[in-house]
Design a protein around this motif. Sequence first.
Motif, PDB file in Angstrom:
ATOM      1  N   UNK A 124      62.959  -9.997   4.689  1.00 44.59           N
ATOM      2  CA  UNK A 124      61.860  -9.615   3.814  1.00 44.59           C
ATOM      3  C   UNK A 124      61.301  -8.230   4.255  1.00 44.59           C
ATOM      4  N   UNK A 125      61.728  -7.618   5.291  1.00 38.06           N
ATOM      5  CA  UNK A 125      61.408  -6.212   5.781  1.00 38.06           C
ATOM      6  C   UNK A 125      62.270  -5.160   5.031  1.00 38.06           C
ATOM      7  N   UNK A 129      63.875  -6.796   0.036  1.00 35.18           N
ATOM      8  CA  UNK A 129      63.084  -7.925   0.315  1.00 35.18           C
ATOM      9  C   UNK A 129      61.580  -7.820  -0.097  1.00 35.18           C
ATOM     10  N   UNK A 130      61.247  -6.463   0.050  1.00 34.93           N
ATOM     11  CA  UNK A 130      59.644  -6.063  -0.296  1.00 34.93           C
ATOM     12  C   UNK A 130      59.493  -5.838  -1.784  1.00 34.93           C
ATOM     13  N   UNK A 131      60.479  -5.139  -2.516  1.00 35.03           N
ATOM     14  CA  UNK A 131      60.156  -4.810  -3.650  1.00 35.03           C
ATOM     15  C   UNK A 131      60.948  -5.201  -4.999  1.00 35.03           C
ATOM     16  N   UNK A 133      62.711  -8.827  -4.047  1.00 35.48           N
ATOM     17  CA  UNK A 133      62.693 -10.333  -3.967  1.00 35.48           C
ATOM     18  C   UNK A 133      61.433 -11.229  -4.268  1.00 35.48           C
ATOM     19  N   UNK A 134      60.340 -10.592  -4.124  1.00 36.97           N
ATOM     20  CA  UNK A 134      59.146 -11.173  -4.414  1.00 36.97           C
ATOM     21  C   UNK A 134      58.890 -11.603  -5.936  1.00 36.97           C
ATOM     22  N   UNK A 135      59.833 -11.097  -6.821  1.00 31.35           N
ATOM     23  CA  UNK A 135      59.702 -11.287  -8.198  1.00 31.35           C
ATOM     24  C   UNK A 135      60.607 -12.361  -8.826  1.00 31.35           C
TER      25      UNK A 135
ATOM     26  N   UNK B   8      59.345 -15.672  -2.270  1.00 29.87           N
ATOM     27  CA  UNK B   8      59.659 -14.654  -1.058  1.00 29.87           C
ATOM     28  C   UNK B   8      58.487 -13.683  -0.838  1.00 29.87           C
ATOM     29  N   UNK B   9      58.025 -13.929   0.464  1.00 27.16           N
ATOM     30  CA  UNK B   9      56.785 -12.757   0.858  1.00 27.16           C
ATOM     31  C   UNK B   9      57.485 -11.518   1.363  1.00 27.16           C
ATOM     32  N   UNK B  10      57.206 -10.293   0.881  1.00 26.13           N
ATOM     33  CA  UNK B  10      57.351  -9.096   1.466  1.00 26.13           C
ATOM     34  C   UNK B  10      56.672  -8.990   2.866  1.00 26.13           C
ATOM     35  N   UNK B  11      57.592  -8.194   3.777  1.00 24.37           N
ATOM     36  CA  UNK B  11      56.868  -8.130   4.805  1.00 24.37           C
ATOM     37  C   UNK B  11      56.886  -6.285   5.321  1.00 24.37           C
ATOM     38  N   UNK B  12      55.638  -5.690   5.052  1.00 20.35           N
ATOM     39  CA  UNK B  12      55.492  -4.361   5.184  1.00 20.35           C
ATOM     40  C   UNK B  12      56.167  -3.804   6.641  1.00 20.35           C
ATOM     41  N   UNK B 129      50.582  -8.785  -4.997  1.00 19.11           N
ATOM     42  CA  UNK B 129      51.657  -8.263  -5.546  1.00 19.11           C
ATOM     43  C   UNK B 129      51.165  -7.439  -6.781  1.00 19.11           C
TER      44      UNK B 129
END
Lengths: 383, 138
Positions: A124-125, A129-131, A133-135, B8-12, B129
């Motif tokens: 997720x990092x 994972x950030x840009x 996977x959330x979609x 799925x949750x992004x982690x900054x 998002x």
Amino acid sequence: MTIKPGEIAIVGAAESTRIGAVPEMAQIMLHADAALNAMADAGLKPSDIDGVACVGPMMPQQIAHYLGITPKWVDGTGVGGCSFMLHVRHAAAAIHAGYAKTILITHGESGKSRINATPRPPEPQSLNGQFEAPFGPMGPPTLFPIPVLRYMKATGTTHEHLAQVAVVQREWAGKNPRAAFRDPITIADVLNSKMIAYPFRLLQCCLVTDGGGALILTSADRAKDFPQKPVYILGSGESVETTMVSQMQDFTSSRAFRVAGPTAMEMAGIKHSDVDHLMIYDAFAHLPLYGLEDLGFVKRGEAKDFIWEGNTRPGGKLPLNTNGGGLSYTHTGMYGMFALQESVRQVRGIAPAQVPDVEISVCHGVGGMFSASGTIVMSNQRP
Amino acid sequence: MALEPGRPRPEPTPETKHFWEGTKNGKLLLQRCGDTGKAYFPPRPFSPYTGTCNVQVFEASGRATLHSYVIHHRPVPGFKPPYAIAVVELEEGPRMMTNIIDCPQTPDALVLDMPLEVAFTPMDDDITLALFRPAKGA
């Protein structure tokens, strides 16, 4: 001194004893099974090997130890399903440089049975994972085809054109007893198969199988002493772009293809008309279209007609994906090794669907979601 | 719009924190290369065009067009199939993956190059998002 076309040769090549569903083997054993078959093909034993390459998550030290090899050179380059093309290129350079004499490249993947298999979700990092996977992407069927609608709009390619890719490859698979799917299919069959991720349906997506493959390379000077007729490496190319398909520079063309392909052809000193046989890694139905155009076999937008008119089917002027490809032959997750195996068989003249008089084969690989590319030019003649 | 749980949750990370702070506050923050004037994404503290740290964060207009997409038909935690996984081209140049809301998830409704606008959609208290919807008046 620069490496010369034909200076390095493939002297051993084999797939795992079985492909498809191989639940009796863990991933590492699929590597080993293919490696032992390739050593038998080359008349070698593990102690004759002094270089090892394979792709993560299997590390060269795991394969070397499992097979009882003490390498002087290793390569764990992992850029997805075309990693093996890069391994061939790197191995050729290593043999040229004197780092190793006899290099083994292995692949094994329990893609279907998933015994000791590769984990998939992105961290997720990570940027993916950030840009991405959330979609809601769920593996390659949801990501690899993302550029397709843009390609269709830019080139006038239709759903029927994209279905024809699968139809033609099934024709080749019908001639190959080891192919997973062999029954002929029609465009209607493809367009009526289950929708996976519009615009692609089930028959436009690759198989998911178990299997392995291995190659052994050495110098051309030594190659003549091996039992098989050498397959000479005339040229090679490699490149990468991005793991994020959303960030590809151009959705209608792969930058990595446009670097790797021409680099290999130029190094080999060949023209497109010299190519007797072509493999373009087809994880999904659009990839042969991108490959034909980006490697310059046809102009932009012409690939759809080139395939439609039968140029790549049995009897056509440019036989393409003659084992049936990832769509119909096998696809473990990293199919590039199987594309290389088919090029070797065609150049040796022993393929199940043998094309008459193949001298030069171009084998072009892609890494997942257009992230990477590798191209190998092979010949049975040393220039 | 409320998101279904399970996505799925992004982690900054240190390099992307400003972007996620931005979406939380209703701003779509991009970066621009000071040497070339070109905008870029995803976030990083240097220019991918020149390699220098001469970069500025700026607020994008939130206007975009639909560049390409797939419509996924299989179940995924956090999503109700069929749903589109889209890539939009922002007015400022960069592209980003997203979902298109307030729009039927069909090829007829999702037309390439259609104008879109950003729709900030919270996942939880910390993560929002940048989804997109058909532009008003379009």
